[in-house]
Scaffold this motif. Structure first.
Motif, short mmCIF file in Angstrom:
data_model
loop_
_atom_site.label_atom_id
_atom_site.label_comp_id
_atom_site.label_asym_id
_atom_site.label_seq_id
_atom_site.Cartn_x
_atom_site.Cartn_y
_atom_site.Cartn_z
N GLU A 184 69.30 65.21 -91.00
CA GLU A 184 68.14 65.87 -91.61
C GLU A 184 68.23 65.77 -93.13
OE1 GLU A 184 67.70 69.81 -90.07
OE2 GLU A 184 67.77 69.12 -88.00
N HIS A 239 75.83 63.59 -86.48
CA HIS A 239 75.89 64.52 -85.33
C HIS A 239 75.00 65.74 -85.54
CE1 HIS A 239 78.74 66.76 -87.88
NE2 HIS A 239 78.45 67.79 -87.11
N ALA A 240 74.58 65.99 -86.79
CA ALA A 240 73.69 67.12 -87.10
C ALA A 240 72.24 66.66 -87.25
CB ALA A 240 74.17 67.83 -88.36
N THR A 283 72.23 65.58 -93.82
CA THR A 283 73.29 66.02 -92.91
C THR A 283 73.95 64.82 -92.24
OG1 THR A 283 71.77 66.27 -91.05
CG2 THR A 283 72.11 68.21 -92.45
#
Length: 100
Positions: free
Chosen positions: A81, A77-78, A74
């Motif tokens: 992962e 900002h996510a 990801t």
């Protein structure tokens, strides 16, 4: 040739960063394969920029056997992962990396 957003780039030799991604998903790959691999060495990879990055990685798993992994990472900002999205079995060193 430059990579287009959404397109898969050319395959290049795997480096320490790609090996680390593979190490992160090894347990998931072994679960999907239903066996423990003798080795798990990233050999080459291509990537695709989407809403994150898909890594298509050729991994040597022992003997003459290879698997191809699609690993998704990801965006920052996510949380960056990492997950194993898909896996192809019964590959050889000569099999090209392609979208799957």
């Amino acid at each position: 040739m430059p990579m287009l957003c959404g397109g898969i780039g050319e395959a290049v030799a795997a480096d320490a960063e790609i090996q680390q991604l593979c190490d992160t998903v090894r347990a998931d790959a072994e679960t999907k394969a239903g066996k423990t691999f003798d080795a798990f060495t990233a050999k080459s990879y291509a990537k695709q920029i989407v809403a994150g990055t898909n890594y298509f990685v050729k991994v040597h798993v022992g003997g003459d056997e290879h698997v191809h992994l699609r690993i998704y990472k990801t965006l920052p900002h996510a949380g960056e992962e990492v997950s194993l999205d898909s896996m192809q079995h019964n590959k050889t060193h000569a099999d090209p990396i392609a979208y799957f």
